[in-house]
Design a protein around this motif. Structure first.
Motif, PDB file in Angstrom:
ATOM      1  N   LYS A  46       0.777  -1.049  -0.019  1.00 44.92           N
ATOM      2  CA  LYS A  46       0.101  -0.328   0.473  1.00 44.92           C
ATOM      3  C   LYS A  46       0.666   1.622   0.059  1.00 44.92           C
ATOM      4  O   LYS A  46       1.225   1.996  -0.653  1.00 44.92           O
ATOM      5  CB  LYS A  46      -0.846  -0.115   1.409  1.00 44.92           C
ATOM      6  CG  LYS A  46      -1.888  -1.315   0.962  1.00 44.92           C
ATOM      7  CD  LYS A  46      -2.769  -0.974   2.678  1.00 44.92           C
ATOM      8  CE  LYS A  46      -2.361  -0.950   4.157  1.00 44.92           C
ATOM      9  NZ  LYS A  46      -1.405  -2.192   3.986  1.00 44.92           N
ATOM     10  N   SER A  47       1.655   0.772   1.135  1.00 42.39           N
ATOM     11  CA  SER A  47       2.879   2.973   0.973  1.00 42.39           C
ATOM     12  C   SER A  47       3.486   2.536  -0.478  1.00 42.39           C
ATOM     13  O   SER A  47       4.185   3.663  -0.885  1.00 42.39           O
ATOM     14  CB  SER A  47       3.074   2.056   2.160  1.00 42.39           C
ATOM     15  OG  SER A  47       3.119   2.383   3.586  1.00 42.39           O
ATOM     16  N   THR A  48       3.837   1.204  -0.753  1.00 45.77           N
ATOM     17  CA  THR A  48       4.469   1.422  -2.255  1.00 45.77           C
ATOM     18  C   THR A  48       4.078   2.054  -2.995  1.00 45.77           C
ATOM     19  O   THR A  48       3.999   3.172  -4.005  1.00 45.77           O
ATOM     20  CB  THR A  48       5.206  -0.361  -2.894  1.00 45.77           C
ATOM     21  OG1 THR A  48       6.135  -0.448  -1.604  1.00 45.77           O
ATOM     22  CG2 THR A  48       5.862  -0.028  -3.680  1.00 45.77           C
ATOM     23  N   PHE A  66       3.164  11.174   4.399  1.00 48.00           N
ATOM     24  CA  PHE A  66       3.875   9.956   4.532  1.00 48.00           C
ATOM     25  C   PHE A  66       3.476   8.894   5.992  1.00 48.00           C
ATOM     26  O   PHE A  66       2.588   9.633   7.097  1.00 48.00           O
ATOM     27  CB  PHE A  66       5.061  10.562   4.871  1.00 48.00           C
ATOM     28  CG  PHE A  66       6.150  10.876   3.994  1.00 48.00           C
ATOM     29  CD1 PHE A  66       4.875  11.614   3.288  1.00 48.00           C
ATOM     30  CD2 PHE A  66       7.509  11.210   3.942  1.00 48.00           C
ATOM     31  CE1 PHE A  66       6.053  12.116   1.767  1.00 48.00           C
ATOM     32  CE2 PHE A  66       8.203  10.866   3.060  1.00 48.00           C
ATOM     33  CZ  PHE A  66       7.198  12.346   1.980  1.00 48.00           C
ATOM     34  N   GLN A  67       3.322   8.261   5.696  1.00 39.66           N
ATOM     35  CA  GLN A  67       2.713   6.613   6.887  1.00 39.66           C
ATOM     36  C   GLN A  67       3.736   7.734   8.164  1.00 39.66           C
ATOM     37  O   GLN A  67       3.584   6.961   8.869  1.00 39.66           O
ATOM     38  CB  GLN A  67       2.966   5.263   6.754  1.00 39.66           C
ATOM     39  CG  GLN A  67       3.043   4.465   7.269  1.00 39.66           C
ATOM     40  CD  GLN A  67       2.940   3.362   7.376  1.00 39.66           C
ATOM     41  OE1 GLN A  67       2.778   2.848   6.267  1.00 39.66           O
ATOM     42  NE2 GLN A  67       2.465   2.203   8.476  1.00 39.66           N
ATOM     43  N   GLN A  68       5.383   7.833   7.733  1.00 37.80           N
ATOM     44  CA  GLN A  68       5.841   8.145   8.773  1.00 37.80           C
ATOM     45  C   GLN A  68       6.273   8.819   8.367  1.00 37.80           C
ATOM     46  O   GLN A  68       6.905   9.294   7.682  1.00 37.80           O
ATOM     47  CB  GLN A  68       7.311   7.386   9.181  1.00 37.80           C
ATOM     48  CG  GLN A  68       6.723   5.527   8.790  1.00 37.80           C
ATOM     49  CD  GLN A  68       7.350   5.171  10.601  1.00 37.80           C
ATOM     50  OE1 GLN A  68       7.330   6.090  11.428  1.00 37.80           O
ATOM     51  NE2 GLN A  68       6.903   3.584  10.098  1.00 37.80           N
ATOM     52  N   PHE A  88      -3.141  10.253   1.850  1.00 39.96           N
ATOM     53  CA  PHE A  88      -3.105   9.921   3.372  1.00 39.96           C
ATOM     54  C   PHE A  88      -2.504   8.496   3.628  1.00 39.96           C
ATOM     55  O   PHE A  88      -3.445   7.705   3.358  1.00 39.96           O
ATOM     56  CB  PHE A  88      -3.772  10.292   4.381  1.00 39.96           C
ATOM     57  CG  PHE A  88      -4.357  11.697   5.072  1.00 39.96           C
ATOM     58  CD1 PHE A  88      -4.387  12.707   4.915  1.00 39.96           C
ATOM     59  CD2 PHE A  88      -5.253  12.333   2.963  1.00 39.96           C
ATOM     60  CE1 PHE A  88      -4.302  14.121   4.489  1.00 39.96           C
ATOM     61  CE2 PHE A  88      -5.865  13.432   2.688  1.00 39.96           C
ATOM     62  CZ  PHE A  88      -5.475  14.309   3.673  1.00 39.96           C
ATOM     63  N   ASP A  89      -1.682   8.203   4.301  1.00 40.91           N
ATOM     64  CA  ASP A  89      -0.914   7.169   4.523  1.00 40.91           C
ATOM     65  C   ASP A  89      -1.158   6.799   5.676  1.00 40.91           C
ATOM     66  O   ASP A  89      -0.296   7.575   6.579  1.00 40.91           O
ATOM     67  CB  ASP A  89       0.274   6.357   4.075  1.00 40.91           C
ATOM     68  CG  ASP A  89       1.586   5.425   3.926  1.00 40.91           C
ATOM     69  OD1 ASP A  89      -0.041   4.405   3.933  1.00 40.91           O
ATOM     70  OD2 ASP A  89       1.509   4.306   3.646  1.00 40.91           O
ATOM     71  N   GLU A  90      -2.298   5.823   6.307  1.00 37.89           N
ATOM     72  CA  GLU A  90      -3.100   5.355   8.162  1.00 37.89           C
ATOM     73  C   GLU A  90      -2.502   6.772   9.119  1.00 37.89           C
ATOM     74  O   GLU A  90      -1.746   6.438   9.678  1.00 37.89           O
ATOM     75  CB  GLU A  90      -1.773   4.035   8.186  1.00 37.89           C
ATOM     76  CG  GLU A  90      -2.283   2.348   7.137  1.00 37.89           C
ATOM     77  CD  GLU A  90      -1.384   1.953   8.187  1.00 37.89           C
ATOM     78  OE1 GLU A  90      -1.226   1.676   9.476  1.00 37.89           O
ATOM     79  OE2 GLU A  90      -0.941   0.429   6.993  1.00 37.89           O
ATOM     80  N   PRO A  91      -3.374   7.720   8.532  1.00 41.05           N
ATOM     81  CA  PRO A  91      -3.356   8.808   9.044  1.00 41.05           C
ATOM     82  C   PRO A  91      -3.938   7.969  10.058  1.00 41.05           C
ATOM     83  O   PRO A  91      -3.451   9.184  11.324  1.00 41.05           O
ATOM     84  CB  PRO A  91      -4.896   9.958   8.635  1.00 41.05           C
ATOM     85  CG  PRO A  91      -5.216   8.819   8.309  1.00 41.05           C
ATOM     86  CD  PRO A  91      -4.199   7.501   7.520  1.00 41.05           C
TER      87      PRO A  91
HETATM   88 MG   LIG Z   1       2.644   1.173   4.767  1.00 38.49          MG
END
Ligand SMILES: [Mg+2]
Ligand SMILES: Nc1ncnc2c1ncn2[C@@H]1O[C@H](COP(=O)(O)OP(=O)(O)O)[C@@H](O)[C@H]1O
Lengths: 253, 308
Positions: free
Chosen positions: A44-46, A86-88, A160-163
């Protein structure tokens, strides 16, 4: 509108080639609130990084409003209207919350305007606007500031990555409202959220399930969600306490 | 009324934030001569006899006053050593703004070596700001070699801000300090070198009295082919605490040598050093690029923030 056409992406992991995304195709239409879910490590993040241009596919095409942006730089895509939380979240030394919001908005903005974005994500603006975006902030605070900068950028497509990661239950309620409001104000833009949260999935126009680098399912939210209930891809809110706790532990590392 | 020309004005605003004659006591030195000087009831500035420099005498108990002693050089080929001694009376609370700006358009080297000694009386508080700046496109170098000695009496405190961001070709800074009981020293150094510049900074801090403490923090950026050396030694001779930190970014072919040193001669001395050197983190640049900045603009913002 963003379109993936047969996108394949891999990395070289300690000498061996490893394909992460296999021949993925999908469309994120205008005026749609789309949620990507699926197991951890599924890619997913990729996909978010491929949309933002941080990674480039080995084959296939990425189109924005019909234009091929496969080789376009991160900067140009951002200028064209892609926003990415970003997720991070990234930490900086010396750069203040206000600086980031100002840079994100791309124009001169007043303190008052900048503060509104912080309030929108449930932070008391006065306490944060002059803070440095560094490790003195907790994981949850950084996460909300990250979301605020993407709100300030006001993009054609916001990712939005895993907000919800690292955000406590109480703040999560506020956050849901932020996303509900974004959905109402969507106009011609589109929103892509990577999330496992049932309440976010519940307001999705469309849901895409990504597993092992492939699209497992892609359909209307109300049709896909029932199939996900009871799996890790749709976590009900009452279980969030646990998830948030895990997130908090992450912060102290 | 002193008349400044355009170059003088620019140098003064760079090194001392001055746009006209400052309030309070001041001594403005330009091309080796005093351009203006003023004492106040509590702060007396006296030229030295037999050598260049001034004595600055601050009466005990002087509060909320400032002293500006900027130095500017606009003639190519000038080389000077200036001795300034500061006597800060007990319980005084003052701000001292020094700084040197060199504009060298010629082909001969210009050099200013400022030797500053501070005698900080019991319970006195000093904030010291020193900025270095160079400009001019001549081939002559702009050289600054400051020596700073700080002698701190009981319960005195001093905060030093040393800034050199642009245009100084060669600098060797030596800072020494001796702290008595309860004295406190905080140093913030910010440094950026570019081109073929070289900057060497050496700090020696002796914590001699119980309860004394020192915090020496340097943030620096070395770009192009420049070279920096940061050498900070804190010696604890009593029940004291000391911390030194060097946080540096290297770019291009820049080189940095960090030599933090600690010496404890008392079992109650608590001393810490930290040093980190590295290029700008890639994810910081990428984050700003996702906000629409180019790679160069992103680097500039990151460095500006880092040196703020
Ligand atoms: Mg991810
Ligand atoms: N740069 C990389 N090097 C090696 N493996 C990677 C890299 N980026 C991602 N991966 C791997 O690709 C898979 C998908 O990761 P990711 O997109 O972060 O998944 P998700 O966001 O769905 O949890 C994971 O197995 C991850 O370890």
């Amino acid at each position: 509108m963003i379109e993936f056409k047969n996108v394949t992406f891999g990395v070289n992991d300690e000498g061996t080639d490893k394909e992460i995304i296999h021949d993925v195709s999908f469309v994120i239409p205008d005026r749609k609130f789309v949620v990507i879910t699926g197991p951890n490590g599924g890619g997913k993040s990729t996909i978010a990084r491929l949309i933002a241009g941080i990674e480039k596919p080995q084959s296939g095409q990425i189109l924005m409003d019909g234009e091929d942006i496969t080789q376009m730089s991160v900067t140009d895509r951002a200028k064209k209207g892609i926003g990415y939380a970003f997720q991070q979240p990234v930490k900086f030394k010396g750069i203040q919350v206000f600086d980031l919001i100002r840079l994100a908005s791309g124009k001169k903005i007043s303190m008052t305007d900048a503060c509104q974005y912080l309030s929108a994500v449930g932070l008391c603006a006065r306490d944060y606007i002059n803070r440095e975006v560094n490790s003195s902030l907790s994981g949850g605070e950084l996460k909300r500031i990250e979301i605020a900068t993407v709100l300030a950028k006001a993009s054609r497509l916001s990712v939005f990555d895993e907000p919800e990661a690292g955000i406590d239950l109480w703040s999560f309620q506020n956050l849901i409202e932020v996303f509900e409001k974004m959905r109402r104000d969507i106009k011609d833009s589109s929103i892509l959220i990577i999330s496992h949260q049932e309440r976010i999935l519940a307001i999705a126009d469309e849901i895409i399930v990504i597993k092992e680098g492939r699209v497992l399912e892609h359909g209307v939210g109300s049709e896909v969600l029932p199939k996900l209930m009871g799996t890790d891809s749709a976590v009900p809110e009452c279980k969030m306490g646990m998830a948030a706790k895990e997130g908090e532990e992450d912060d102290t590392v | 009324m002193i008349q400044f020309d355009e170059i003088q004005k620019r140098l003064l605003s760079e090194v001392a934030d001055l746009h006209s004659v400052p309030e309070g006591a001041y001594n403005i030195r330009s091309n080796g001569a005093a351009l203006g000087r003023a004492s106040t009831a509590n702060i007396e500035i006296i030229p030295k006899e037999g050598k260049s420099g001034i004595d600055i005498k601050i009466k005990p108990g002087t509060k909320n006053e400032s002293v500006h002693i900027p130095v500017i050089m606009t003639e190519s080929g000038l080389k000077e050593a200036v001795y300034n001694d500061f006597f800060i009376g007990e319980d005084a609370d003052v701000v001292i703004v020094a700084g040197c700006g060199i504009d060298n358009c010629g082909n001969q080297d210009s050099e200013h070596d400022g030797i500053h000694r501070f005698y900080v009386g019991k319970g006195a508080k000093v904030k010291y700001v020193e900025k270095h700046y160079g400009s001019g496109n001549g081939t002559g170098k702009r050289i600054l070699n400051p020596v700073t000695e700080v002698y701190m009496e009981e319960d005195s405190s001093m905060e030093m801000e040393m800034v050199q961001i642009k245009g100084v070709d060669d600098t060797e800074r030596v800072t020494k300090s001796e702290l008595a009981k309860g004295a406190s020293l905080v140093v913030h150094e910010r440094l950026m070198t570019h081109g073929d510049q070289r900057a060497i900074s050496t700090y020696t801090v002796n914590l001699n009295g119980d309860g004394s403490n020192a915090d020496v923090v340097s943030r620096s950026v070395a770009r192009d082919n420049s070279y920096q050396k940061f050498d900070a030694v804190i010696t604890g001779n009593a029940a004291c605490s000391g911390h030194t930190e060097c946080d540096a970014i290297i770019m291009d072919n820049g080189r940095i040598l960090a030599v933090p040193g600690l010496e404890a001669n008392s079992v109650d001395a608590a001393l810490v050093h930290e040093a980190a050197i590295g290029k700008i983190a890639g994810d910081q640049i990428i984050k700003l690029m996702t906000l629409g900045l180019t790679e160069e603009e992103a680097e500039e913002q990151i460095i500006n923030g880092f040196l703020k």
